[in-house]
Design a protein around this motif. Structure first.
Motif, mmCIF file in Angstrom:
data_model
loop_
_atom_site.group_PDB
_atom_site.id
_atom_site.type_symbol
_atom_site.label_atom_id
_atom_site.label_comp_id
_atom_site.label_asym_id
_atom_site.label_seq_id
_atom_site.Cartn_x
_atom_site.Cartn_y
_atom_site.Cartn_z
ATOM 1 N N GLU A 64 39.376 34.696 28.615
ATOM 2 C CA GLU A 64 39.183 35.173 29.985
ATOM 3 C C GLU A 64 39.998 36.440 30.251
ATOM 4 N N ILE A 65 41.208 36.493 29.704
ATOM 5 C CA ILE A 65 42.065 37.670 29.895
ATOM 6 C C ILE A 65 41.451 38.881 29.209
ATOM 7 N N GLU A 66 41.035 38.703 27.977
ATOM 8 C CA GLU A 66 40.549 39.849 27.205
ATOM 9 C C GLU A 66 39.185 40.326 27.685
ATOM 10 N N ASP A 67 38.389 39.402 28.161
ATOM 11 C CA ASP A 67 37.043 39.721 28.617
ATOM 12 C C ASP A 67 37.079 40.560 29.907
ATOM 13 N N ALA A 68 37.645 40.031 30.971
ATOM 14 C CA ALA A 68 37.657 40.762 32.248
ATOM 15 C C ALA A 68 38.725 40.119 33.119
ATOM 16 N N TYR A 69 39.962 40.509 32.873
ATOM 17 C CA TYR A 69 41.114 39.824 33.450
ATOM 18 C C TYR A 69 41.042 39.687 34.966
ATOM 19 N N GLU A 70 40.866 40.808 35.665
ATOM 20 C CA GLU A 70 40.959 40.773 37.111
ATOM 21 C C GLU A 70 39.751 40.054 37.731
ATOM 22 N N GLU A 71 38.579 40.307 37.173
ATOM 23 C CA GLU A 71 37.379 39.621 37.665
ATOM 24 C C GLU A 71 37.499 38.113 37.456
ATOM 25 N N ASN A 72 37.972 37.722 36.276
ATOM 26 C CA ASN A 72 38.097 36.297 35.987
ATOM 27 C C ASN A 72 39.163 35.617 36.842
ATOM 28 N N THR A 73 40.166 36.378 37.260
ATOM 29 C CA THR A 73 41.153 35.836 38.205
ATOM 30 C C THR A 73 40.439 35.426 39.491
ATOM 31 N N GLY A 74 39.517 36.272 39.952
ATOM 32 C CA GLY A 74 38.725 35.939 41.140
ATOM 33 C C GLY A 74 37.856 34.711 40.924
ATOM 34 N N HIS A 75 37.158 34.665 39.779
ATOM 35 C CA HIS A 75 36.325 33.491 39.470
ATOM 36 C C HIS A 75 37.165 32.219 39.473
ATOM 37 N N LEU A 76 38.342 32.306 38.852
ATOM 38 C CA LEU A 76 39.200 31.126 38.731
ATOM 39 C C LEU A 76 39.619 30.609 40.105
ATOM 40 N N ILE A 77 40.054 31.523 40.981
ATOM 41 C CA ILE A 77 40.502 31.119 42.317
ATOM 42 C C ILE A 77 39.368 30.413 43.062
ATOM 43 N N VAL A 104 32.585 53.676 46.286
ATOM 44 C CA VAL A 104 31.609 54.322 47.150
ATOM 45 C C VAL A 104 32.181 55.612 47.723
ATOM 46 N N GLU A 105 33.486 55.606 47.944
ATOM 47 C CA GLU A 105 34.159 56.807 48.449
ATOM 48 C C GLU A 105 35.636 56.751 48.123
ATOM 49 N N GLY A 106 36.236 57.938 47.894
ATOM 50 C CA GLY A 106 37.676 57.986 47.650
ATOM 51 C C GLY A 106 38.015 58.833 46.443
ATOM 52 N N ASP A 107 39.115 59.603 46.551
ATOM 53 C CA ASP A 107 39.534 60.472 45.449
ATOM 54 C C ASP A 107 40.333 59.718 44.404
ATOM 55 N N LEU A 108 40.923 58.612 44.799
ATOM 56 C CA LEU A 108 41.868 57.925 43.916
ATOM 57 C C LEU A 108 41.227 56.678 43.315
ATOM 58 N N ASN A 109 41.853 56.173 42.242
ATOM 59 C CA ASN A 109 41.424 54.890 41.682
ATOM 60 C C ASN A 109 41.816 53.777 42.647
ATOM 61 N N PRO A 110 40.959 52.785 42.804
ATOM 62 C CA PRO A 110 41.342 51.649 43.644
ATOM 63 C C PRO A 110 42.372 50.797 42.909
ATOM 64 N N SER A 111 43.038 49.936 43.636
ATOM 65 C CA SER A 111 43.976 48.983 43.052
ATOM 66 C C SER A 111 43.381 48.353 41.801
ATOM 67 N N SER A 112 44.201 48.171 40.779
ATOM 68 C CA SER A 112 43.677 47.567 39.544
ATOM 69 C C SER A 112 43.248 46.118 39.769
ATOM 70 N N ASP A 113 43.663 45.508 40.876
ATOM 71 C CA ASP A 113 43.246 44.139 41.185
ATOM 72 C C ASP A 113 41.924 44.092 41.945
ATOM 73 N N THR A 114 41.264 45.221 42.110
ATOM 74 C CA THR A 114 40.034 45.277 42.892
ATOM 75 C C THR A 114 38.977 44.249 42.466
ATOM 76 N N PRO A 115 38.748 44.055 41.162
ATOM 77 C CA PRO A 115 37.710 43.072 40.790
ATOM 78 C C PRO A 115 38.016 41.657 41.288
ATOM 79 N N THR A 116 39.300 41.320 41.472
ATOM 80 C CA THR A 116 39.633 40.015 42.052
ATOM 81 C C THR A 116 39.181 39.970 43.512
ATOM 82 N N HIS A 117 39.460 41.043 44.254
ATOM 83 C CA HIS A 117 39.021 41.109 45.654
ATOM 84 C C HIS A 117 37.501 40.973 45.727
#
Lengths: 236, 236, 236, 236
Positions: free
Chosen positions: A137-150, A66-79
């Motif tokens: 799960e890793i190949e599909d959407a690693y970080e998002e699936n980490t969130g689903h798993l938790i 939504v805002e920011g010059d930089l890329n967010p943490s690569s773990d963002t989809p888990t958050h």
């Protein structure tokens, strides 16, 4: 936007090296704003000693920046997945680290048993270790699936994320959470400390058993819930 | 009241993070004033870096707060019982911590054997680990019963609290004591250090035995009693 | 000559004590200049706190000193052999340390298995431990033969030095490398950190297996190669 | 008298807490003056942060205090015996500590095997652990007999104290030595570091063997004797 929150998230991130929880850029803190339903997170791969509050990135719960010059943490989809499932239960801050002892347990594929009151003061029972993701799960959407798993594993185990505010991800690291970024960092520090003690404890007595349930209950409820009497704040 | 003592107790509390014995607010120091038979103790759950001498709480031996705006440490009833039993034997300072190695022994349910002179210089024999409280003892009056248990177990084991100035509480942590708060902190540091060495020592040689009694005696009495000759002060 | 590079190499050397990788003078960093095909290295046995940028020594790839008042690090012939074999593959900085955990693995004669993503983020697979030199290799040209052995073993094992930027030398210590001295130091820090975690991990679970290959791949390629998406820099 | 030497000994003592080798007052450094055949030693039980150069105590080799207001270290008779036996071989500085890892080996009753070049750079072969004194030796003259034991055991084992500049005393701690107090402290730091690595090394590989003799020789003689080529100083 969310300038106040950016400053808060920046400061919570800075606590990670202060408490010795991260090497280089291996960690991130985010905090959720219930009003806008946006969250603020550390940018990816930026050194803690050059990072500034304005570098923080604002995200929505669809995973859009939504805002920011930089890329967010690569773990963002888990958050994102954790907030989507648990923000309304009170999870408004999340931390990810590779803190040294806790990650050793994660690499060993074991949860941290509750061996004493230091653990019971903060966590109701074992800090679980969730399985590795599958190849798909890793190949599909690693970080998002980490969130689903938790989220899915906490549901399956019948664990309340408020009562067990951390998890180990097998072969990976630690996620912890709390009512804000600061409390999530606090729970990260405790996770590392109990990981350290549990490690030594098993060496000293390889047949050690978890602390008796009544002692775990006593310490947990001394600090949490309606009858808590630890500290200065009134609980209601 | 007891302004001098509040300052002293404040300073002894500040030593806990300095010596790396506490994380967050996980520790407390008190000191007993033999004249008024009151003691001064850290307030509950207050961070070491915002705490001030005037925050210290004055208690009597019935467990009543005599002065102070804040709640005393939640472990106060344990301090009360120890002073009631042992203040007249010379125990005038008490420390509670979850220091990392010593607590690992407590979680493992084992006392710390005397493997060498570092231990024997301060403790006459093993630092014992007392059992968990029963469900009834926990539910009835947890902190007070912790004090009863420590005092009762020392009596049962025939241990002199002056010669063995620390105890591990199973699945919990460490209490140590001394002639004032400062000496109690000192004994807490030593407990952590000998816990660390004993842990490694058993890994290096799993069949290790305690140090010979004559060596333990030599070191203990080199520093304690009428014939002590360590240091500068005359003993009489 | 190479004043800029001397300053850079000096600063990379100073990072070794900063990151706790060296005791006294037990370590050295060099960096290669592709234009002149010379490299700059720390002088032998000089304390980090008195060392100055102008003390750095300039060497050529035949092992001749080109500039400098002091003797170069006694490990210089190892650096020479590594640059001769790998500089054109992109190895332009080399570090040698006896960092504590990694050297413990080297003394134990074992490579560091990839137990998790912290490792996989930086190293593609195990960090190998190469054999001791023979009596003849030691007596003939110890340091030079150390370089030959490292290069030869990587070839024999089919390991790409860019994908596995560190090695343990049995009974000795660690060499790591990177695109410059700074990155080589970075890889040295990571080697020590994963050595620490792997050590604890095996104690927590003596039957632990390396992380699944698909997880190793995911993390390695999240940070390296054309499809990397960690951090801020564009990769092409 | 010996003002210069007092300052030097004071500064060497101050290095002990700097290098993390002592807790409280658990250590002492002395240095021998070959001209007067006196030595200067730390006073007993004085805190490092209040100690001043003028507090150092001057002793002769009969164990008499020659100058000083304070009592010398209670370990002084051990220093006396070592100087009497070895000062003319070049031992002119002695350190005693209870440094944490090395003392763990002493408590375990084991010498530190030479598992690698870090060890071989400073010590020719194992750092031995001498037996406990007998009841009679302890009661007769504990500290003096500790000195006799160390000297006697080195003779019995055919070890040259210059080539093996440290010893563990079973169930007690470490003595190290060197050509002056500073070098003795240096050897104390190395003893602690190799104790740490050897401890971990045996955990990583319980069947580990000492480093090959030819590698030990190479590293020892790279730094010592006529053909040494490490560092900047000319050896002759």
């Amino acid at each position: 936007m969310l300038e106040e929150l950016k400053k808060k998230v920046y400061e919570a991130n800075i606590l990670l090296p202060k408490y010795g929880l991260v090497t280089f850029t291996w960690g991130n803190v985010s905090e959720f704003d219930p009003e806008t339903r946006l969250f603020v997170i550390k940018p990816s791969g930026v050194d803690y000693d050059v990072m500034k509050p304005e570098d923080m990135v604002v995200m929505d719960l669809d995973g859009n920046k939504v805002e920011g010059d930089l890329n967010p943490s690569s773990d963002t989809p888990t958050h994102v997945e954790i907030y989507k499932a648990w923000a309304d239960k009170g999870v408004k801050g999340i931390v990810h680290t590779h803190s040294s002892y806790a990650t050793s347990w994660a690499q060993a594929g074991r949860g941290i048993p509750c061996y004493g009151t230091t653990h019971a003061d903060y966590f109701y029972g074992e800090i679980p270790c969730v399985r590795c993701l599958t190849k798909e799960e890793i190949e599909d959407a690693y970080e998002e699936n980490t969130g689903h798993l938790i989220v899915g594993e906490f549901e399956r185990m019948g664990k309340d994320p408020i009562a067990v505010p951390a998890v180990l991800c097998r072969n990976h690291g630690v996620f912890s959470w709390g009512k804000d970024g600061n409390e999530a960092v606090h729970n990260s520090v405790v996770t590392e400390e109990v990981a350290k003690m549990a490690y030594r404890c098993e060496t000293i007595n390889p047949r050690v058993q978890p602390a008796p349930q009544e002692l775990q209950d006593k310490h947990y409820y001394r600090k949490h819930g309606a009858n808590a009497y630890y500290g200065q704040a009134k609980k209601s």
